[in-house]
Design an enzyme around this catalytic site. Structure first.
Site: not given
Ligand SMILES: *[C@@H]1O[C@H](CO)[C@@H](O)[C@H](O)[C@H]1NC(C)=O
Ligand SMILES: *[C@@H]1O[C@H](CO)[C@@H](O)[C@H](O)[C@H]1NC(C)=O
Ligand SMILES: *[C@@H]1O[C@H](CO)[C@@H](O)[C@H](O)[C@H]1NC(C)=O
Ligand SMILES: *[C@@H]1O[C@H](CO)[C@@H](O)[C@H](O)[C@H]1NC(C)=O
Ligand SMILES: [Zn+2]
Length: 499
Positions: A105, A424, A102, A339, A312, A342, A367, A197, A190, A193
């Protein structure tokens, strides 16, 4: 002896034989149920285990006596640099760990690596609104931004390049010195995070970078004693210096090309597969496009394609229930690795993603953090032998749990559920490919008494629950066992002594 104890104390301190027998049996039966609880260690493995456990007891017991300083009740950012000093960590780092199943990219390599990309030619940069945009191009990029400058010029015009690079690197990580202040809730962390990306994507999607990035990921994972990976990717459209873009099928092919090159250079590596995992924050018609691409990849590279997932923040994305007919239809031909669960929001559609993931026949679940609240889903998972991809550090950093002793993985271990450990997006929070997650799970989450058998079973599970064909699995497990024997035979406890 017992006769010497005053009568009143007999009842308080010395339980009857009968009671002690029952008690011992209960504990033994429970320990047999745990993950790895059935493994019988060879003599040599027991010697390694004794060394490992001596160090583990030291760490746990120090924490028990000094809870105010206990690493694992602090934020990961607070103790992550101290992990390197741990003898348990050092043993785990040297141990073969099987596969990472898990991982995502663009989140796998450290800020320093991303910084190096900014030294490549033809990169434009634009500083705007306390953020930064990047794009490789042979002329000023068309994307809207106030002041596109060649990266090399921006850097050279800086007063102090070291300082300039240090500042830039902060954009390539979500680590901060004061996470409780900067990220008061899941929303802020989040956001940071997701911005990571968005920020790096235009750099990574440059075709020469994408291919090299994956090659370097494989290198870094192999260095962490991992033999096989399954990588989830959103499959961005790659582009070239002149602005021409490519079909995402090319992105998938680029992964395979990098893998082939890597396997040529490192033939002892077992391989990799791809899970197509685009964003979940979508309308049903977008899902049709996703699934079409999934089928094209599968038709083109059936060996390399493992299956499909949606990614996401689960809480702000669409729940699986919105897509059931489409996913049921496609599920006849492609494997799912959703996923799900989570979240800490019990009784919401997000939490119910677990139900849908299982009913849709997912081979593994990402998760499954909310699983303890769904005993019947848990039963289905055991009956159908669905792998649970647990990422403890990710869950801590992304604000589901603070003190990892409260992570549901401890209950999964106790109940012997089909867990695989993964990491992750370790690059985004500066963790190892897998060793840090093994370490935190082993010392911080698992029982004080859980020993090397747990670690060995985690590694074996990572191959057992992989998307490898059954023949490839047999061969992967055989190769793992060879590596494990080499590790055990060459083990020298004094290498990990404190002196
Ligand atoms: C945190 O972990 C490191 C590595 O095991 C150890 O050296 C250190 O003493 C720990 N700190 C505390 C306060 O437990
Ligand atoms: C970054 O580039 C430098 C110089 O080429 C190299 O020495 C270093 O290892 C690279 N760092 C990473 C993390 O790739
Ligand atoms: C544009 O950015 C460059 C480098 O980042 C800087 O040196 C220059 O002063 C900026 N120009 C304007 C008009 O903001
Ligand atoms: C440049 O910045 C670095 C890091 O902030 C600092 O250590 C160094 O002393 C600075 N160099 C000069 C010449 O000011
Ligand atoms: Zn994930």
């Amino acid at each position: 002896m017992r006769l010497l104890i005053p009568f009143a104390f007999v009842h308080l301190c010395v339980a009857s034989e009968d009671y002690l027998t029952k008690r011992a049996k209960l504990l033994l039966d429970e320990s047999t149920m745990t993950i790895g609880g059935n493994i019988i260690l060879s003599d040599k493995e027991s010697i390694v285990n004794n060394c490992l456990m001596q160090h583990k007891f030291n760490e746990v017991d120090y924490g028990f006596d000094n809870p105010q300083y206990y690493n694992f009740s602090q934020h990961f950012f607070a103790y992550k640099d101290r992990i390197r000093k741990s003898k348990v960590y050092q043993i785990i780092r040297d141990m073969p760990k099987g596969a990472a199943l898990h991982i995502h990219d663009m989140g796998l390599l450290e800020p320093n690596y991303v910084l190096n990309i900014t030294y490549m030619d033809n990169l434009y940069v634009c500083f705007e609104n306390n953020d930064v945009k990047f794009k490789f191009a042979d002329k000023i990029p068309r994307e809207d931004c106030g002041n596109w400058t060649l990266m090399s010029e921006a850097r050279n015009s800086a007063e102090n390049i070291t300082k300039f690079d240090e500042k830039l690197m902060k954009y390539f990580s979500i680590c901060v010195p004061d996470p409780a202040v900067i990220y008061p809730s899941i929303k802020e962390v989040w956001y940071a995070f997701t911005e990571y990306f968005k920020r790096v994507a235009p750099m990574m999607a440059y075709r020469p970078v994408w291919e090299q990035y994956f090659y370097d990921v494989l290198k870094k994972f192999r260095d962490d004693n991992i033999m096989y990976v399954e990588i989830r990717s959103v499959l961005l459209s790659l582009y070239d210096i002149d602005g021409s873009t490519y079909d995402p099928l090319i992105t998938a092919k680029t992964y395979r090309k990098a893998l082939k090159r890597f396997m040529k250079d490192y033939p002892d590596f077992f391989g990799a597969k791809l899970i197509y995992a685009p964003p979940r924050n979508i309308q049903p018609n977008t899902l049709d496009d996703y699934l079409k691409l999934a089928f094209r990849i599968k038709a083109d590279m059936p060996e390399f394609f493992a299956g499909f997932d949606l990614v996401g923040q689960e809480e702000t994305g669409s729940p699986l229930i919105e897509f059931i007919p489409q996913l049921q239809a496609a599920g006849k031909d492609i494997n799912y690795f959703f996923h799900a669960g989570e979240t800490n929001w019990y009784g919401t559609l997000i939490d119910e993603n677990l139900v849908d993931a299982v009913l849709l026949g997912a081979k593994r679940i990402g998760h499954a953090y909310a699983l303890p609240k769904h005993p019947l889903v848990m039963k289905l998972i055991v009956d159908n032998d669905v792998g649970l991809e647990v990422n403890v550090i990710s869950n801590a950093v992304l604000a589901l749990v603070h003190d990892v002793r409260n992570h549901p993985l401890s209950a999964f271990i106790a109940q012997g559920l089909p867990v695989v450990l993964s990491s992750d997006d370790p690059g985004v929070w500066g963790a190892d490919p897998l060793s840090d997650d093994f370490y935190v799970a082993f010392v911080g989450v698992a029982s004080r008494l859980s020993d090397i058998r747990l670690l060995k079973q985690f590694a074996l599970n990572s191959l057992k629950y992989s998307a490898l064909s059954s023949t490839a699995k047999v061969s992967a497990i055989r190769k793992f066992k060879q590596r494990w024997s080499t590790f055990i035979n060459n083990f020298d406890c004094s290498r990990y002594s404190s002196k």
